[in-house]
Scaffold this motif. Sequence first.
Motif, PDB file in Angstrom:
ATOM      1  N   VAL A 188      -0.551  -3.030  12.177  1.00  0.00           N
ATOM      2  CA  VAL A 188       0.663  -3.440  11.462  1.00  0.00           C
ATOM      3  C   VAL A 188       0.696  -2.814  10.070  1.00  0.00           C
ATOM      4  O   VAL A 188       1.741  -2.344   9.608  1.00  0.00           O
ATOM      5  N   VAL A 189      -0.458  -2.806   9.409  1.00  0.00           N
ATOM      6  CA  VAL A 189      -0.550  -2.200   8.071  1.00  0.00           C
ATOM      7  C   VAL A 189      -0.200  -0.720   8.162  1.00  0.00           C
ATOM      8  O   VAL A 189       0.596  -0.199   7.371  1.00  0.00           O
ATOM      9  N   VAL A 212       0.853  -1.202   0.000  1.00  0.00           N
ATOM     10  CA  VAL A 212       0.000   0.000   0.000  1.00  0.00           C
ATOM     11  C   VAL A 212       0.881   1.241   0.000  1.00  0.00           C
ATOM     12  O   VAL A 212       0.573   2.235  -0.662  1.00  0.00           O
ATOM     13  N   ALA A 213       2.003   1.183   0.715  1.00  0.00           N
ATOM     14  CA  ALA A 213       2.930   2.334   0.739  1.00  0.00           C
ATOM     15  C   ALA A 213       3.415   2.651  -0.670  1.00  0.00           C
ATOM     16  O   ALA A 213       3.499   3.828  -1.055  1.00  0.00           O
ATOM     17  N   ALA A 250       5.947   4.994   3.505  1.00  0.00           N
ATOM     18  CA  ALA A 250       5.592   5.842   2.356  1.00  0.00           C
ATOM     19  C   ALA A 250       6.053   7.262   2.637  1.00  0.00           C
ATOM     20  O   ALA A 250       6.343   7.627   3.776  1.00  0.00           O
ATOM     21  N   LEU A 251       6.122   8.078   1.606  1.00  0.00           N
ATOM     22  CA  LEU A 251       6.480   9.487   1.782  1.00  0.00           C
ATOM     23  C   LEU A 251       5.448  10.155   2.685  1.00  0.00           C
ATOM     24  O   LEU A 251       4.264   9.814   2.657  1.00  0.00           O
ATOM     25  N   VAL A 301      -8.156   7.723  -0.974  1.00  0.00           N
ATOM     26  CA  VAL A 301      -8.611   6.592  -0.176  1.00  0.00           C
ATOM     27  C   VAL A 301      -8.115   5.272  -0.779  1.00  0.00           C
ATOM     28  O   VAL A 301      -7.988   5.163  -2.004  1.00  0.00           O
ATOM     29  N   VAL A 302      -7.787   4.312   0.066  1.00  0.00           N
ATOM     30  CA  VAL A 302      -7.482   2.945  -0.359  1.00  0.00           C
ATOM     31  C   VAL A 302      -8.549   2.055   0.274  1.00  0.00           C
ATOM     32  O   VAL A 302      -8.754   2.095   1.490  1.00  0.00           O
TER      33      VAL A 302
END
Length: 177
Positions: free
Chosen positions: A122-123, A94-95, A130-131, A105-106
Amino acid sequence: MGLGGGIILGGRALAGAGGYAGEIGHMSINPRGRMCRCGRRGCWETEIGEDAVLRATGKAPGTTMAEIVAAHAAGDPVVRRGLNQVGRWLGMGVADLVNIFNPDVVIFGGDTRQLFEVTEPVVRAALHTALAAPNEHVRLTHPGLGADSSLLGAAELAFAPLLRNPLATQGAPAAAG
Ligand SMILES: [Zn+2]
């Protein structure tokens, strides 16, 4: 089972030149990971897909995600450790997506919906790789239509031409793109 995604930009699904966009399951995220059916190593699919979840939690093929989540809720230490490991890879992938698309949104659908629910801390921790700017912006959530979201989405896609212009398709056999 495979892992795919839909990328919605400006209200439209990104199709790509040949309709293959969204094959996010084949981002290579773990150079030391397992070989993928696509020929690459450590694809996101091999790290967080159904087989990866079964392997990490020590469960036999055929065990459902619901059963694994129930074992997690019951405090099974092997399942908890395994799901956290898979959840870390979920967050790492995801990052990557957050860095590339800077999304609002994800949405986690299919089995990733339950995986996200039980490994959310944890996610989110892995997402911190990620930035900073896109990471601060993104919202992580579940599909509003719950467990049937993928099925309902596919059905809607099939009916879209009819709903858009009922007269144009009158009498023609139903066809899904
Ligand atoms: Zn692959």
